[in-house]
Design a protein around this motif. Structure first.
Motif, PDB file in Angstrom:
ATOM      1  N   GLU A   1       0.849  -1.195   0.000  1.00 22.08           N
ATOM      2  CA  GLU A   1       0.000   0.000   0.000  1.00 22.08           C
ATOM      3  C   GLU A   1       0.883   1.243   0.000  1.00 22.08           C
ATOM      4  N   THR A   2       0.904   1.939  -1.112  1.00 17.77           N
ATOM      5  CA  THR A   2       1.790   3.085  -1.244  1.00 17.77           C
ATOM      6  C   THR A   2       1.341   3.938  -2.423  1.00 17.77           C
ATOM      7  N   THR A   3       1.823   5.162  -2.450  1.00 18.75           N
ATOM      8  CA  THR A   3       1.597   6.001  -3.626  1.00 18.75           C
ATOM      9  C   THR A   3       2.854   6.154  -4.471  1.00 18.75           C
ATOM     10  N   ASN A   4       3.996   5.697  -3.963  1.00 17.00           N
ATOM     11  CA  ASN A   4       5.239   6.002  -4.680  1.00 17.00           C
ATOM     12  C   ASN A   4       6.011   4.773  -5.148  1.00 17.00           C
ATOM     13  N   ARG A   5       5.407   3.593  -5.089  1.00 15.62           N
ATOM     14  CA  ARG A   5       6.061   2.438  -5.705  1.00 15.62           C
ATOM     15  C   ARG A   5       5.781   2.469  -7.210  1.00 15.62           C
ATOM     16  N   VAL A   6       6.804   2.336  -7.995  1.00 15.04           N
ATOM     17  CA  VAL A   6       6.652   2.360  -9.448  1.00 15.04           C
ATOM     18  C   VAL A   6       7.331   1.109 -10.012  1.00 15.04           C
TER      19      VAL A   6
ATOM     20  N   THR B   1      -3.330   2.973  -6.021  1.00 16.17           N
ATOM     21  CA  THR B   1      -2.831   2.364  -4.797  1.00 16.17           C
ATOM     22  C   THR B   1      -3.653   1.115  -4.473  1.00 16.17           C
ATOM     23  N   GLN B   2      -2.946   0.033  -4.117  1.00 16.11           N
ATOM     24  CA  GLN B   2      -3.606  -1.247  -3.873  1.00 16.11           C
ATOM     25  C   GLN B   2      -4.151  -1.337  -2.451  1.00 16.11           C
ATOM     26  N   HIS B   3      -5.153  -2.215  -2.301  1.00 13.73           N
ATOM     27  CA  HIS B   3      -5.633  -2.497  -0.954  1.00 13.73           C
ATOM     28  C   HIS B   3      -5.939  -3.988  -0.842  1.00 13.73           C
ATOM     29  N   ASN B   4      -7.124  -4.398  -0.393  1.00 19.15           N
ATOM     30  CA  ASN B   4      -7.355  -5.791  -0.018  1.00 19.15           C
ATOM     31  C   ASN B   4      -7.721  -6.677  -1.206  1.00 19.15           C
ATOM     32  N   MET B   5      -7.277  -7.951  -1.136  1.00 20.31           N
ATOM     33  CA  MET B   5      -7.641  -8.912  -2.182  1.00 20.31           C
ATOM     34  C   MET B   5      -7.940 -10.275  -1.559  1.00 20.31           C
TER      35      MET B   5
END
Length: 594
Positions: free
Chosen positions: A386-391, A419-423
């Motif tokens: 969970e992040t905004t800056n992973r590329v 941004t990812q969350h639950n799966m």
């Protein structure tokens, strides 16, 4: 100048040491994300001092690691529309959705609900999609919450099916409590009841799981504890008088706050993770609770190793590592594992008096280790950050055939870079909730090669798919027999019906079979779902048998109900029994097939 520095430095170091000691002895009560809040920059001597304090306090902390994810604080910001948002021209879709409800088929990449054009948070009723229809929508201000920060924005979601009536309920987490929504008629959902928070303030993080017809609810909010609610009470509530306010049936206070809760329904133990203000002295790793008597939850131990646990999945292991067959194994997402940082940590929780770490595994280009899911067969584990800056944004894939030595075998780059969350996995497919890009459906057929394939999606936030917080989808619940998926998040509850690949295993179409059986809702939708799954293109014969047998049980149970209480909505018992017999022949034909 040198003389001034010589006199100042010892004083500065003393202040730093004292401030650091103060931080270490009085850790903040805020959640992991709140502790990542960006503070106004300070300059000069004060700025230097604060920098030292932050560095030392981060080193001393064993509970929370924010790393380079300081923008996680955006959970606490309002998801207002971008200033440059332009609603699309939907004139060409005017004839697609002419009903007065909020159901919208996915046509040419859009599920269109005109009512939401100009909505102050959603901006448009044009929801991007592929192979997934929108069944209905309830915004959070329609289910006991709100849309602004602190008013009742949405977070986690779970579900419950009444074993006596077959009715399906969504349990939707809000800043201010939990909403119970009857979705047995999914195009006309009923906001049935509201359970107010037990906390003394209202934060976004609320998590819900179920066990033995009870809901177990935790929150990051102060003085919350764990609420326990008897879900069977819902069946006695009058929909015409809804919504009803309900109260918890038990309140566990072994901790005051928790980020998340997982339940192993095979063992009857719950695992509160990221918990704080712990009465038993557990670190923010895992606090174990015996819930086999749901209204009398009791403390069962602490798992204090390997730093803060953000989320976990605990199962009775049935995978290829024969050393641990039948053991209770937890797969933990740890953002601050000592010596590693972001990691997958696997632990054996079978003996509550002797909890054991089996492995700690990092991964390339790591970001905040958030959540993951162990696929059917217990061979592969999917993990999200969970992040905004992973590329780029994407899913990390682990081969966990050897629980003591997992191997990172691949990375699936999400087509939408939100941004990812639950799966979670349901039957064949994996369903991932990503904030601004909504529900994404993946086929793991090639997971052994380290990749996935996106086969469907419904985007619940039309303005954009950019990384960020405060918008879109938080989580999803996929286990309803009706096949309807509940997708919930900051702005509302979306009921979605993915249209996944099928093949012709049955002689007649699913709809024809259901109609011939004389079924009535909600049982018609449940049987249809079981038959759809039996026909799924990637279903093995063994899996097809499971789904067919489920349909047979539902048909025979409903036939019994229809005979006891005959009425137009009960269905035709003779037709249901005839269909059950026909499906039983299919099961026998499949016996022994590959």
């Amino acid at each position: 100048m040198a003389v001034i520095a010589d006199k100042t430095l010892p004083k500065l170091l003393m202040v730093v040491v004292l401030a650091t000691a103060l931080v270490a002895s009085n850790p903040p009560a805020a959640s992991a994300h709140e502790e990542c809040a960006a503070q106004p920059a300070a300059t000069g001597l004060l700025g230097t001092l604060l920098t030292f304090v932050n560095v030392f306090s981060a080193v001393l902390s064993t509970e929370v690691d924010c790393g380079d994810d300081a923008d996680n604080v955006k959970h606490a910001t309002e998801g207002t529309l971008p200033a440059d948002f332009q609603a699309p021209d939907m004139a060409a879709y005017a004839a697609v959705n002419t009903g007065d409800d909020r159901a919208a088929p996915c046509v040419d990449g859009v599920a269109y609900v005109p009512e939401f054009d100009g909505h102050p948070y959603l901006g448009s009723g044009a929801f991007p999609c592929e192979a997934a229809d929108l069944v209905s929508v309830l915004t959070n201000d329609e289910i006991g919450g709100g849309l602004a920060v602190g008013d009742g924005r949405g977070s986690d979601v779970w579900g419950w099916t009444d074993p006596e009536t077959g009715r399906e309920y969504v349990l939707a987490g809000l800043e201010v409590g939990t909403a119970f929504v009857d979705i047995s008629e999914p195009r006309d959902p009923v906001y049935l009841a509201f359970l107010p928070t037990s906390a003394t303030n209202d934060l976004i993080w609320r998590d819900i799981k179920t066990y033995q017809d009870h809901a177990f609810i935790v929150a990051e909010s102060s003085n919350h504890g764990m609420q326990v609610f008897d879900l069977t009470k819902l069946r006695d509530l009058d929909p015409s008088a809804a919504p009803h306010t309900v109260t918890e049936d038990a309140l566990y206070t072994g901790f005051q706050r928790a980020h998340n809760i997982a339940i192993d329904t095979d063992t009857g133990f719950a695992y509160a993770v990221g918990q704080r203000n712990d009465a038993h002295g557990c670190a923010s790793t895992s606090h174990l609770i015996d819930i086999r008597d749901p209204l009398n939850p009791t403390f069962a131990g602490c798992y204090d190793e390997n730093g803060y646990v953000h989320d976990t999945q605990c199962v009775i292991y049935e995978g290829p590592d024969g050393r641990y067959t039948g053991q209770e194994i937890c797969f933990n997402s740890n953002p601050s594992t000592p010596g590693i940082g972001r990691a997958l940590v696997i632990s054996d929780m079978t003996d509550k008096s002797n909890l054991e770490t089996l492995s700690r595994t990092g991964y390339p280009n790591p970001a905040y280790s958030h959540q993951g899911y162990l696929l059917d067969g217990h061979r592969y584990y999917l993990h999200n950050s969970e992040t905004t800056n992973r590329v780029p944004q994407g899913v990390d894939i682990f081969d966990v055939a050897d629980l003591e030595n997992p191997v990172h075998i691949g990375f699936f780059e999400n087509p939408a870079q939100s941004t990812q969350h639950n799966m979670y996995q349901r039957d064949r497919f994996v369903y991932q909730s990503n904030y601004s890009s909504g529900l994404r459906v993946y086929d793991p057929a090639e997971v052994g090669d380290g990749t996935l394939e996106e086969v469907a999606y419904l985007d619940v936030y039309p303005p954009h798919d950019d990384p960020g917080f405060g918008i879109g989808s938080w989580s999803n619940y996929t286990a309803f027999d009706s096949g309807v998926m509940a997708v919930h998040g900051y702005q509302g509850l979306f009921l979605v019906d993915p249209r996944l690949p099928t093949f012709a295993m049955l002689d007649d179409s699913v709809d024809d079979l259901v109609d011939a059986g004389g079924l009535a809702n909600p049982f018609a939708s449940q049987v249809r779902r079981a038959l759809d799954l039996a026909e799924a293109s990637t279903t093995t014969a063994d899996q097809a048998q499971v789904h067919l047998e489920r349909a047979i049980r539902q048909l025979r149970q409903q036939a019994d109900v229809a005979e006891r209480t005959p009425r137009p909505t009960s269905g035709d018992p003779a037709g249901m029994r005839a269909l059950a017999d026909e499906l039983q022949e299919k099961v026998e034909d499949l016996d022994g097939a590959p």
